[in-house]
Write an enzyme that holds these catalytic residues in place. Structure first.
Site, PDB file in Angstrom:
ATOM      1  CB  CYS A  76      -0.734  -2.956  -5.660  1.00  0.00           C
ATOM      2  SG  CYS A  76      -0.279  -1.228  -5.514  1.00  0.00           S
ATOM      3  NE  ARG A 104      -0.369   1.266  -0.925  1.00  0.00           N
ATOM      4  CZ  ARG A 104      -0.120   0.414  -1.915  1.00  0.00           C
ATOM      5  NH1 ARG A 104      -1.103  -0.275  -2.456  1.00  0.00           N
ATOM      6  NH2 ARG A 104       1.100   0.246  -2.381  1.00  0.00           N
TER       7      ARG A 104
HETATM    8  C1  BEZ Z   1       3.669  -1.349  -4.169  1.00  0.00           C
HETATM    9  O1  BEZ Z   1       4.495  -2.162  -3.797  1.00  0.00           O
HETATM   10  O2  BEZ Z   1       2.503  -1.646  -4.372  1.00  0.00           O
HETATM   11  C2  BEZ Z   1       4.087   0.076  -4.356  1.00  0.00           C
HETATM   12  C3  BEZ Z   1       5.049   0.590  -3.506  1.00  0.00           C
HETATM   13  C4  BEZ Z   1       5.452   1.901  -3.669  1.00  0.00           C
HETATM   14  C5  BEZ Z   1       4.906   2.674  -4.686  1.00  0.00           C
HETATM   15  C6  BEZ Z   1       3.914   2.142  -5.503  1.00  0.00           C
HETATM   16  C7  BEZ Z   1       3.514   0.844  -5.343  1.00  0.00           C
END
Ligand code: BEZ
Length: 237
Positions: free
Chosen positions: A54, A137
């Protein structure tokens, strides 16, 4: 027995009016999509603040905000985190995170707090097979009339391609402005498709300028569309 992952949920679809909501954001209260009438808006969700994928996405999107705004498009983020988490995360990004040459990145577009998951649920951003407690997402393209024009979903672990979001935006604006369709991987300057041609004759009749029409068969006609015309029509410097 129905598991949560199998339950029927209603989600907005392409062509539907974007569901209205008011929300608290890092830039104050917003009424969506009403505040964005006359502009395109990209409403996108991310799973959680203070997570690496993110963070890379926010830095990338924030660095491209000016480019989207020149194409009459505003960005609106959302996660099920609270406002103070959002503020602390965005401050950390600005002060500490360097990624692919981007640093001191300030996120100035609104980031919605949605701790009740009300907005995320209405937009189908909570997909229990992936996570009950985080938004996937999701990306909703909302046009200047408040209609959803495209939807893209990615899972939690995969960062999105923001050049593709920009390409899709420009392609949709081009189809609106010039009444054409765009072929695979289209970029401004590439030939466009002349749609709904029952035959080359029909396609030709529909066009004022038939000189540039290239019909390979009755169902496949393309024409040139100057990059400079596309950009001067869509992009406001
Ligand atoms: C992230 O790195 O943004 C992420 C990865 C897996 C689950 C939720 C967030």
């Amino acid at each position: 027995m129905d598991t949560q992952a199998n339950q029927t949920v209603s989600m907005p679809r392409i062509g539907d009016p974007a569901p209205s909501f008011t929300a608290v954001t890092t830039q104050g209260k917003i009424n969506f999509p009403e505040d964005y009438k006359g502009k395109w808006a990209i409403l996108f969700s991310h799973p959680a603040d203070f997570t690496p994928v993110c963070t890379s996405e926010f830095m990338t999107f924030a660095s491209m905000q000016d480019k989207f705004q020149k194409a009459n498009c505003e960005l609106v983020g959302l996660s099920v985190d609270g406002l103070y988490s959002h503020i602390a995360w965005l401050r950390t990004i600005k002060e500490k995170i360097e990624f692919r040459g981007m640093k001191n990145v300030e996120v100035t577009f609104p980031l919605i707090e949605d701790i009740t998951m009300e907005v995320a649920s209405r937009y189908g951003m909570i997909q229990p097979g992936e996570s009950n407690t985080k938004a996937v997402r999701a990306v909703f393209f909302v046009d200047p009339k408040g209609i959803i024009r495209a939807i893209i979903y990615y899972p939690l672990s995969i960062g999105r391609n923001f050049d593709e979001l920009y390409r899709a935006l420009i392609a949709m604006q081009t189809t609106d402005a010039f009444q054409v369709a765009t072929p695979a991987d289209w970029q401004p300057g590439d030939d466009v498709i002349v749609p709904t041609a029952g035959s080359c004759g029909v396609a030709k009749e529909r066009m004022e300028d038939t000189e540039n029409l290239d019909c390979k068969d009755w169902f496949f006609c393309t024409k040139k569309l100057d990059k400079s015309l596309v950009l001067s029509t869509l992009i406001k410097e």
